[in-house]
Design a protein around this motif. Structure first.
Motif, PDB file in Angstrom:
ATOM      1  N   LYS A 127      -7.185  -7.220  10.567  1.00 14.62           N
ATOM      2  CA  LYS A 127      -6.251  -8.539  10.359  1.00 14.62           C
ATOM      3  C   LYS A 127      -4.903  -8.096  10.575  1.00 14.62           C
ATOM      4  CE  LYS A 127      -5.495 -12.357   7.039  1.00 14.62           C
ATOM      5  NZ  LYS A 127      -5.639 -12.783   5.865  1.00 14.62           N
ATOM      6  N   ALA A 128      -4.423  -7.289  10.253  1.00 10.86           N
ATOM      7  CA  ALA A 128      -3.040  -6.762  10.496  1.00 10.86           C
ATOM      8  C   ALA A 128      -2.646  -6.675  11.943  1.00 10.86           C
ATOM      9  CB  ALA A 128      -2.601  -5.742   9.691  1.00 10.86           C
ATOM     10  N   ILE A 129      -3.657  -5.992  12.641  1.00 15.47           N
ATOM     11  CA  ILE A 129      -3.424  -5.732  13.954  1.00 15.47           C
ATOM     12  C   ILE A 129      -3.631  -7.036  14.999  1.00 15.47           C
ATOM     13  CG2 ILE A 129      -4.718  -4.675  16.140  1.00 15.47           C
ATOM     14  CD1 ILE A 129      -5.506  -2.422  14.241  1.00 15.47           C
ATOM     15  N   LYS A 130      -4.474  -7.810  14.281  1.00 14.94           N
ATOM     16  CA  LYS A 130      -4.653  -9.134  15.157  1.00 14.94           C
ATOM     17  C   LYS A 130      -3.354 -10.150  14.858  1.00 14.94           C
ATOM     18  CE  LYS A 130      -7.440 -13.444  14.675  1.00 14.94           C
ATOM     19  NZ  LYS A 130      -6.433 -14.281  14.085  1.00 14.94           N
ATOM     20  N   GLU A 131      -2.862 -10.147  13.580  1.00 15.82           N
ATOM     21  CA  GLU A 131      -1.755 -10.821  13.520  1.00 15.82           C
ATOM     22  C   GLU A 131      -0.517 -10.473  13.761  1.00 15.82           C
ATOM     23  OE1 GLU A 131      -1.965 -12.095   9.225  1.00 15.82           O
ATOM     24  OE2 GLU A 131      -3.667 -13.216   9.728  1.00 15.82           O
ATOM     25  N   LYS A 132      -0.466  -8.914  14.142  1.00 14.96           N
ATOM     26  CA  LYS A 132       0.798  -8.138  14.599  1.00 14.96           C
ATOM     27  C   LYS A 132       1.660  -7.892  13.540  1.00 14.96           C
ATOM     28  CE  LYS A 132       0.238  -9.823  19.523  1.00 14.96           C
ATOM     29  NZ  LYS A 132       0.729 -10.714  20.406  1.00 14.96           N
ATOM     30  N   LYS A 133       1.115  -7.229  12.583  1.00  7.50           N
ATOM     31  CA  LYS A 133       1.926  -7.014  11.076  1.00  7.50           C
ATOM     32  C   LYS A 133       1.800  -5.604  10.851  1.00  7.50           C
ATOM     33  CE  LYS A 133       2.918 -11.543  10.445  1.00  7.50           C
ATOM     34  NZ  LYS A 133       4.043 -12.057  10.270  1.00  7.50           N
ATOM     35  N   LYS A 134       2.759  -5.227  10.111  1.00  8.79           N
ATOM     36  CA  LYS A 134       2.535  -3.872   9.590  1.00  8.79           C
ATOM     37  C   LYS A 134       1.599  -4.115   8.328  1.00  8.79           C
ATOM     38  CE  LYS A 134       7.246  -2.273  11.016  1.00  8.79           C
ATOM     39  NZ  LYS A 134       8.571  -1.451  10.378  1.00  8.79           N
ATOM     40  N   ILE A 135       1.379  -2.548   8.193  1.00  7.95           N
ATOM     41  CA  ILE A 135       0.531  -2.393   6.833  1.00  7.95           C
ATOM     42  C   ILE A 135       1.185  -1.351   6.040  1.00  7.95           C
ATOM     43  CG2 ILE A 135      -1.706  -3.155   7.778  1.00  7.95           C
ATOM     44  CD1 ILE A 135      -2.036  -0.115   8.359  1.00  7.95           C
ATOM     45  N   ARG A 136       1.056  -1.470   4.529  1.00  3.11           N
ATOM     46  CA  ARG A 136       1.180  -0.566   3.525  1.00  3.11           C
ATOM     47  C   ARG A 136       0.140   0.012   3.013  1.00  3.11           C
ATOM     48  NH1 ARG A 136       4.294  -3.719   0.826  1.00  3.11           N
ATOM     49  NH2 ARG A 136       6.170  -3.717   2.078  1.00  3.11           N
ATOM     50  N   PHE A 137       0.023   1.390   2.783  1.00  3.75           N
ATOM     51  CA  PHE A 137      -1.018   2.106   2.307  1.00  3.75           C
ATOM     52  C   PHE A 137      -0.838   3.278   1.650  1.00  3.75           C
ATOM     53  CE2 PHE A 137      -0.699   3.411   6.878  1.00  3.75           C
ATOM     54  CZ  PHE A 137      -1.038   4.551   6.791  1.00  3.75           C
ATOM     55  N   GLU A 138      -1.858   3.897   0.947  1.00  4.25           N
ATOM     56  CA  GLU A 138      -1.912   5.222   0.544  1.00  4.25           C
ATOM     57  C   GLU A 138      -2.732   6.185   1.068  1.00  4.25           C
ATOM     58  OE1 GLU A 138      -2.719   5.274  -3.507  1.00  4.25           O
ATOM     59  OE2 GLU A 138      -1.189   3.891  -4.216  1.00  4.25           O
ATOM     60  N   TYR A 139      -2.430   7.240   1.714  1.00  8.48           N
ATOM     61  CA  TYR A 139      -3.107   8.284   2.197  1.00  8.48           C
ATOM     62  C   TYR A 139      -3.754   9.378   1.311  1.00  8.48           C
ATOM     63  CZ  TYR A 139      -4.863  10.837   6.557  1.00  8.48           C
ATOM     64  OH  TYR A 139      -5.858  11.529   7.333  1.00  8.48           O
ATOM     65  N   GLN A 140      -4.928   9.327   0.983  1.00  6.49           N
ATOM     66  CA  GLN A 140      -5.423   9.843  -0.009  1.00  6.49           C
ATOM     67  C   GLN A 140      -6.481  11.114   0.305  1.00  6.49           C
ATOM     68  OE1 GLN A 140      -7.285   7.413  -3.274  1.00  6.49           O
ATOM     69  NE2 GLN A 140      -5.416   6.353  -3.208  1.00  6.49           N
ATOM     70  N   LYS A 141      -5.936  12.094   0.909  1.00  6.33           N
ATOM     71  CA  LYS A 141      -6.739  13.349   1.325  1.00  6.33           C
ATOM     72  C   LYS A 141      -7.286  14.058   0.249  1.00  6.33           C
ATOM     73  CE  LYS A 141      -3.414  15.492   3.897  1.00  6.33           C
ATOM     74  NZ  LYS A 141      -3.067  16.428   4.809  1.00  6.33           N
ATOM     75  N   PRO A 142      -8.312  14.697   0.261  1.00  4.93           N
ATOM     76  CA  PRO A 142      -9.146  15.292  -0.723  1.00  4.93           C
ATOM     77  C   PRO A 142      -8.152  16.479  -1.177  1.00  4.93           C
ATOM     78  CG  PRO A 142     -10.727  14.945   0.989  1.00  4.93           C
ATOM     79  CD  PRO A 142      -9.204  14.492   1.650  1.00  4.93           C
ATOM     80  N   SER A 143      -7.921  16.776  -2.250  1.00  2.90           N
ATOM     81  CA  SER A 143      -7.220  17.679  -2.728  1.00  2.90           C
ATOM     82  C   SER A 143      -7.668  18.500  -3.801  1.00  2.90           C
ATOM     83  CB  SER A 143      -5.731  17.177  -3.392  1.00  2.90           C
ATOM     84  OG  SER A 143      -4.886  18.047  -4.077  1.00  2.90           O
ATOM     85  N   LEU A 144      -7.513  19.793  -4.102  1.00  4.82           N
ATOM     86  CA  LEU A 144      -7.727  20.431  -5.315  1.00  4.82           C
ATOM     87  C   LEU A 144      -6.900  20.245  -6.655  1.00  4.82           C
ATOM     88  CD1 LEU A 144      -8.610  23.962  -3.200  1.00  4.82           C
ATOM     89  CD2 LEU A 144     -10.426  22.323  -4.380  1.00  4.82           C
ATOM     90  N   THR A 145      -5.923  19.517  -6.212  1.00  2.45           N
ATOM     91  CA  THR A 145      -4.927  19.480  -7.433  1.00  2.45           C
ATOM     92  C   THR A 145      -5.543  17.986  -7.974  1.00  2.45           C
ATOM     93  OG1 THR A 145      -3.209  20.400  -6.407  1.00  2.45           O
ATOM     94  CG2 THR A 145      -2.569  18.847  -8.229  1.00  2.45           C
ATOM     95  N   PHE A 146      -5.589  17.967  -9.373  1.00 11.41           N
ATOM     96  CA  PHE A 146      -5.875  16.729  -9.848  1.00 11.41           C
ATOM     97  C   PHE A 146      -4.818  15.741 -10.261  1.00 11.41           C
ATOM     98  CE2 PHE A 146      -9.356  19.771 -11.537  1.00 11.41           C
ATOM     99  CZ  PHE A 146     -10.309  19.009 -10.911  1.00 11.41           C
ATOM    100  N   ASN A 147      -5.162  14.532 -10.254  1.00 13.42           N
ATOM    101  CA  ASN A 147      -4.066  13.473 -10.547  1.00 13.42           C
ATOM    102  C   ASN A 147      -2.735  13.561  -9.809  1.00 13.42           C
ATOM    103  OD1 ASN A 147      -5.676  12.380 -12.696  1.00 13.42           O
ATOM    104  ND2 ASN A 147      -4.757  14.217 -14.216  1.00 13.42           N
ATOM    105  N   GLU A 148      -3.189  13.765  -8.329  1.00 17.21           N
ATOM    106  CA  GLU A 148      -2.083  13.790  -7.155  1.00 17.21           C
ATOM    107  C   GLU A 148      -1.496  12.604  -6.916  1.00 17.21           C
ATOM    108  OE1 GLU A 148      -1.452  15.662  -2.781  1.00 17.21           O
ATOM    109  OE2 GLU A 148      -3.166  16.519  -3.962  1.00 17.21           O
ATOM    110  N   LYS A 149      -0.189  12.282  -7.056  1.00 15.28           N
ATOM    111  CA  LYS A 149       0.125  11.205  -6.698  1.00 15.28           C
ATOM    112  C   LYS A 149       0.213  10.971  -4.906  1.00 15.28           C
ATOM    113  CE  LYS A 149       2.903  10.521 -10.774  1.00 15.28           C
ATOM    114  NZ  LYS A 149       4.342  10.463 -11.472  1.00 15.28           N
ATOM    115  N   HIS A 150       0.014  10.044  -4.722  1.00 19.85           N
ATOM    116  CA  HIS A 150       0.137   9.516  -3.250  1.00 19.85           C
ATOM    117  C   HIS A 150       1.116   8.395  -3.018  1.00 19.85           C
ATOM    118  CE1 HIS A 150      -3.652  11.435  -2.927  1.00 19.85           C
ATOM    119  NE2 HIS A 150      -3.988  11.002  -3.956  1.00 19.85           N
TER     120      HIS A 150
END
Length: 336
Positions: free
Chosen positions: A155-178
């Motif tokens: 929808k953002a691509i269609k409307e030509k808007k930016k997006i805000r997101f978290e990139y949550q890669k798998p981690s061996l550290t618990f409760n890692e902040k993104h």
């Protein structure tokens, strides 16, 4: 009475057309008697004849402005068969093979794709879509959450808007902040059997950054943003995309033990799937046994991590890796 008559005519029309589509193709035409038998099998007791079926087929073809259901006479029998106007059987087969080769889709999603594709063709052709080998790698488990995120992105691509997101890669550290990332989405693409989101770089607007889509979480559209790409930028993005290559080579599947540092754990999952079981050696090192094709592509993948992934087990694998280095890098450099 008229309502019942209209209803019965509608049921007849739908039944006849549906049975022709699902039970016939060019190599397996169907006769009036066969259609009648199938109607009885469905639990209906109405009778049909050539005149009725011909009329139904003509109306169906007229609606599509094309001869979708074909008919011909051979001997005493009139034959009918459905010809899919949208997709060739082998095109559909290739699409399913591509879906199954992807490491991104869940097994349930792959099966759903296959069932939907099978339903586009007659029962005589559905066996073409059966898969004999189970090459599925378990990674993404909640496809519904992913599709919700993908819907916001598209929808953002269609409307030509930016997006805000978290990139949550798998981690061996618990409760890692993104941290939150805010970028302009360019497109979504498949590469190396994975599904990626491409975004315009924040520091360099002429480059693009790739993100594994199944790690992109909590996406929202930045409403007061405006995204535009000029021809030069689109050209630059395409060059970047063309460099997302994957090499293939010979080799055989073997069990191999690897040592790796915690910061490449997500890369290990990308390569070998979610069901790996790393053992902790110390704070800075883990080891894991995996099954994989051992060839030049695999060795090149290891080299790309600059020592953060190393072969840890038997001397045979280590010797093969040393031989690969000698042949392709050390001796070659000395010769130059």
């Amino acid at each position: 009475m008229n309502r019942n008559k209209d209803h019965d005519s509608y049921i007849k029309y739908i039944s006849v057309i549906d049975l022709i589509i699902k039970n016939s193709d060019e190599k397996n035409p169907i006769t009036i008697n066969q259609i009648q038998d199938l109607i009885y099998d469905k639990g209906y007791d109405f009778k049909i004849d050539f005149r009725i079926v011909k009329k139904f087929v003509e109306n169906y073809n007229n609606y599509y402005e094309d001869t979708i259901i074909k008919t011909y006479k051979e001997g005493r029998n009139n034959y009918f068969y459905y010809e899919n106007p949208n997709l060739d059987l082998m095109e559909a087969k290739a699409i399913i093979d591509l879906v199954y080769s992807s490491h991104f889709f869940t097994l349930k999603t792959k099966e759903n794709y296959k069932k939907r594709m099978q339903d586009l063709f007659s029962i005589h052709n559905q066996a073409y879509f059966q898969k004999r080998l189970n090459l599925h790698v378990v990674k993404n488990e909640n496809e519904q959450v992913f599709y919700q995120e993908l819907e916001v992105i598209t929808k953002a691509i269609k409307e030509k808007k930016k997006i805000r997101f978290e990139y949550q890669k798998p981690s061996l550290t618990f409760n890692e902040k993104h941290k939150l990332t805010e970028l302009a989405p360019i497109d979504t693409v498949f590469s190396n059997n994975e599904y990626y989101l491409l975004c315009q770089g924040a520091k360099d607007p002429n480059t693009c950054i790739q993100y594994r889509l199944d790690y992109v979480k909590n996406v929202e559209i930045v409403k007061d943003s405006d995204v535009k790409f000029d021809d030069y930028q689109l050209n630059s993005f395409e060059k970047k995309l063309n460099n997302m290559t994957y090499m293939y080579g010979e080799g055989k599947i073997e069990v191999i033990e690897l040592e790796f540092t915690p910061n490449v754990y997500s890369n290990m999952i990308d390569k070998f799937g979610k069901n790996i079981h790393p053992k902790k050696i110390n704070e800075n090192l883990y080891c894991v046994q995996v099954r994989h094709i051992i060839n030049s592509t695999f060795y090149s993948w290891i080299i790309g991590f600059g020592g953060r992934i190393q072969i840890a087990d038997n001397d045979v694998h280590k010797k093969q890796f040393r031989d690969f280095l000698m042949e392709n890098f050390i001796n070659k450099n000395n010769a130059d």
